[in-house]
Design a protein around this motif. Structure first.
Motif, PDB file in Angstrom:
ATOM      1  N   GLN A  37       5.807  -4.924  -5.627  1.00  0.00           N
ATOM      2  CA  GLN A  37       4.488  -4.287  -5.713  1.00  0.00           C
ATOM      3  C   GLN A  37       3.409  -5.313  -6.048  1.00  0.00           C
ATOM      4  OE1 GLN A  37       4.100  -1.489  -4.562  1.00  0.00           O
ATOM      5  NE2 GLN A  37       6.187  -0.689  -4.611  1.00  0.00           N
ATOM      6  N   ARG A  80       2.710  -7.396  -2.963  1.00  0.00           N
ATOM      7  CA  ARG A  80       2.851  -6.592  -1.742  1.00  0.00           C
ATOM      8  C   ARG A  80       1.978  -7.191  -0.637  1.00  0.00           C
ATOM      9  NH1 ARG A  80       3.484  -0.879   0.186  1.00  0.00           N
ATOM     10  NH2 ARG A  80       4.624  -0.358  -1.698  1.00  0.00           N
ATOM     11  N   ALA A 119       1.054  -5.481   6.245  1.00  0.00           N
ATOM     12  CA  ALA A 119       2.005  -5.428   7.352  1.00  0.00           C
ATOM     13  C   ALA A 119       1.697  -6.573   8.319  1.00  0.00           C
ATOM     14  CB  ALA A 119       1.883  -4.089   8.065  1.00  0.00           C
ATOM     15  N   PRO A 124      -4.725 -12.926   3.154  1.00  0.00           N
ATOM     16  CA  PRO A 124      -4.186 -11.882   2.276  1.00  0.00           C
ATOM     17  C   PRO A 124      -4.434 -12.203   0.806  1.00  0.00           C
ATOM     18  CG  PRO A 124      -2.405 -13.203   3.203  1.00  0.00           C
ATOM     19  CD  PRO A 124      -3.670 -13.608   3.916  1.00  0.00           C
ATOM     20  N   LEU A 179      -6.754 -10.336  -1.777  1.00  0.00           N
ATOM     21  CA  LEU A 179      -6.402  -9.120  -2.500  1.00  0.00           C
ATOM     22  C   LEU A 179      -5.417  -9.402  -3.625  1.00  0.00           C
ATOM     23  CD1 LEU A 179      -5.977  -6.978   0.709  1.00  0.00           C
ATOM     24  CD2 LEU A 179      -7.607  -6.491  -1.116  1.00  0.00           C
ATOM     25  N   ALA A 234      -1.531  -0.424  -3.975  1.00  0.00           N
ATOM     26  CA  ALA A 234      -0.460  -0.689  -3.007  1.00  0.00           C
ATOM     27  C   ALA A 234      -0.932  -0.402  -1.587  1.00  0.00           C
ATOM     28  CB  ALA A 234       0.763   0.162  -3.337  1.00  0.00           C
ATOM     29  N   MET A 235      -1.651   0.702  -1.409  1.00  0.00           N
ATOM     30  CA  MET A 235      -2.147   1.062  -0.081  1.00  0.00           C
ATOM     31  C   MET A 235      -3.189   0.042   0.385  1.00  0.00           C
ATOM     32  SD  MET A 235      -0.801   4.130   0.985  1.00  0.00           S
ATOM     33  CE  MET A 235      -2.058   5.088   1.815  1.00  0.00           C
ATOM     34  N   LEU A 236      -3.951  -0.482  -0.570  1.00  0.00           N
ATOM     35  CA  LEU A 236      -4.949  -1.501  -0.226  1.00  0.00           C
ATOM     36  C   LEU A 236      -4.266  -2.808   0.184  1.00  0.00           C
ATOM     37  CD1 LEU A 236      -7.819  -2.650  -0.129  1.00  0.00           C
ATOM     38  CD2 LEU A 236      -7.726  -2.975  -2.598  1.00  0.00           C
ATOM     39  N   ALA A 240      -9.581  -9.330   4.052  1.00  0.00           N
ATOM     40  CA  ALA A 240      -8.328 -10.061   4.289  1.00  0.00           C
ATOM     41  C   ALA A 240      -8.365 -10.789   5.627  1.00  0.00           C
ATOM     42  CB  ALA A 240      -7.146  -9.107   4.225  1.00  0.00           C
ATOM     43  N   GLY A 269       1.217  -1.410  12.350  1.00  0.00           N
ATOM     44  CA  GLY A 269       1.677  -1.934  11.061  1.00  0.00           C
ATOM     45  C   GLY A 269       1.356  -1.030   9.896  1.00  0.00           C
TER      46      GLY A 269
END
Lengths: 466, 100
Positions: free
Chosen positions: A42, A45, A48, A56, A59, A150-152, B7, B29
């Motif tokens: 988590q 995380r 995808a 990434p 975040l 987590a969704m973010l 991102a 995804g």
């Protein structure tokens, strides 16, 4: 040639990764088993892969640590020292003679089973968020703070536009900062603990200047995004019919009681709420490991009291990623030595040991600061749903005590609270608070729902060949 | 600013799924839950007892509040299941079984 010893590591978050890397580097054959499609857990995380995120790290916190872990994992994967089984949802670990079988369900469908054999197991199963009920907490638009994060991190998506972050605990700061940085309007950060409580624990907290700097950095982010922080406040109610439209928050006095006349309404479409975390201990319980309260009990080598089973990270007590790394590292080194039939020398992990000692003290101090406000259970109105799966209200749960329930299992049998899909993971703290029963682990035989077909096809216990 | 820009994501082409017959654009995804959130949908289940709406709560597969029917299969956790082009997503009522 002797066969290489096999260590199964359950969970690919910071603790599991640190443990897997440490053991693999010392000649152990590691199988890293994790429910996600990518390593990181988590805390780390990852978006995808198909989202093709080129930054990434925007975040994340402590990205260099993640790079070190993921580079190490890649090296060991390439060398064949670690096998990484992704999208494997472990539902049970069984000990048989002097080996283990790890049973997992495959992929999102979770309808097909697979078994991994190992000589030892490291449980690095992490934790999940605790949310205490209040009127309106079942409305769509109310999510856990960690869930929003987590969704973010994983889906690069926000739950709404105008968000209130509320509850208690150190997680709220990064969640509020992360949501604001990602473009949400964070209408308020509502923390039930007050600055005075933090000041009372100054010596323990000051011993971790790095963690304090981290907190200060997040606070700076909140100021930059003009997020209003309401300390010593709590959410009293979430409003809306089919989805959230506003929350009412109120101030708490020094004793943690709501100040009369202090309620105010904040319009919002999302409430991200959390009151700390609980460890995942199902696999440890099924194996027969002794628990200390809600935490898996471990010795100085991170060994549980079941031979061949180590545990590290949040499952041994909530303490964050840095502590998980230290514990995982120690567990991996200890497991490697023991699997090779030698006694490990703790001096070889002295730095991790010092970090573990300091961070455990730090989080013990934080725990006393970020406790839910006094009287939270009495304030839940009778008609508020407490068990979200079985739709059992606070009023119904309150009948369990007078009916003779002195433990959560009896409360469940009398009221159905905890009998649904989530098996009490969400409502157990509230049921404990409402009935006065101690909060004890759930003693679930399986860590997740298992199709009967998978159960039917689990091979019988093998007869030991010696 | 939005999370995709933050991102610096360059997702592949959007795909289309349906929610109760209505077209919803989704990114490859993403999970079903993330795709629905991105489309502004926060509820896709009604509870067995009081018929109350529910959507994502824990977001990590622990709570089972986000159950949904995907391509005829009921009780899928939307926060775990990835979207695929053409997925037929249905709001789940009760147990999600036709014989309910």
């Amino acid at each position: 040639m002797t066969e290489r010893m096999r260590l199964a590591v359950v969970g690919a978050g910071p603790a599991g990764l640190a443990g897997a890397l440490a053991a693999a580097a010392r000649g152990v054959d590691v199988t890293l088993i994790d429910a996600a499609g990518q390593a990181g857990g988590q805390f780390y995380r990852q978006p995808a892969p198909a989202l093709n995120a080129r930054r990434p790290e925007a975040l994340h916190h402590q990205w260099r640590t993640w790079q070190r872990l993921s580079d190490g994992l890649a090296r060991h994967l390439a060398a064949g020292r670690i096998t990484h089984l992704t999208e494997h949802h472990v539902w049970c670990v069984r000990r048989e003679s002097d080996a283990f079988r790890v049973h997992a369900l495959l992929g999102p469908a979770q309808e097909e089973g697979v078994t991994v054999r190992a000589d030892a197991v490291l449980l690095a199963t992490g934790g999940y968020e605790r949310v205490l009920p209040f009127p309106g907490w079942t409305l769509p638009g109310v999510v856990t703070a960690g869930g929003a994060q987590a969704m973010l991190k994983g889906g690069l998506v926000l739950p709404g536009r105008r968000i209130v972050v509320a509850g208690t605990g150190p997680l709220l700061l990064p969640v509020a900062a992360g949501l604001a940085t990602a473009g949400a309007e964070v209408a308020a950060l509502v923390e039930s603990a007050g600055p005075a409580a933090l000041l009372r624990r100054t010596p323990e907290l000051a011993a971790q200047p790095g963690k304090l700097a981290e907190g200060a950095w997040y606070a700076g982010q909140l100021v930059r995004h003009r997020v209003r922080t309401l300390a010593r406040h709590t959410v009293v109610e979430a409003h809306g019919t089919d989805r959230l439209t506003a929350v009412t928050v109120a101030a708490l006095d020094r004793a943690g009681r709501i100040r009369p006349g202090s309620a105010r309404r904040i319009p919002c479409d999302t409430l991200a709420v959390g009151h700390g975390m609980l460890p995942h201990t199902d696999l440890a319980e099924t194996l027969g490991c002794t628990l200390n309260g809600t935490d898996v009990d471990v010795d100085a080598e991170q060994r549980t009291d079941v031979p061949g089973v180590w545990a590290a990270g949040e499952t041994t007590g909530i303490g964050g990623a840095a502590l998980a790394l230290a514990e995982g590292h120690i567990a991996g080194r200890s497991a490697a030595a023991r699997l090779h039939g030698t006694v490990p020398d703790p001096r070889t992990w002295a730095a991790a040991d010092r970090a573990r000692t300091r961070l455990r003290a730090f989080f013990a101090a934080l725990d006393t600061v970020y406790a839910p406000p006094a009287g939270w259970a009495e304030r839940i109105p009778d008609d508020t749903v407490v068990c979200r799966c079985e739709e059992v209200t606070a009023g119904e749960v309150r009948t369990a005590g007078p009916l003779g329930a002195a433990d959560l299992r009896t409360a469940k049998l009398l009221t159905r609270a905890g009998m649904g899909w989530c098996q009490g993971r969400m409502c157990a703290p509230a049921v404990a608070g409402l009935t006065g029963c101690p909060l004890t682990p759930g003693r679930r035989p399986f860590a997740r729902p298992v199709p009967l077909g998978v159960l039917a096809n689990v091979p019988d216990d093998e007869t030991p060949t010696r | 600013m939005n999370p995709l820009e933050l991102a610096r994501a360059r997702p592949g082409e959007t795909c289309t799924v349906t929610l109760d017959g209505r077209s919803v654009e989704a990114l490859p995804g993403q999970t079903v839950a993330a795709a629905l959130w991105a489309a502004g949908v926060t509820a896709w289940r009604s509870t067995r007892g009081a018929g109350r709406p529910r959507g994502v709560f824990c977001g990590i597969g622990v709570c089972f509040d986000c159950l949904v029917t995907v391509n005829g299969r009921a009780n899928q956790r939307a926060c775990l299941v990835p979207v695929h082009p053409g997925d037929v997503i249905r709001t789940q009522e009760g147990t999600g079984r036709v014989d309910d």
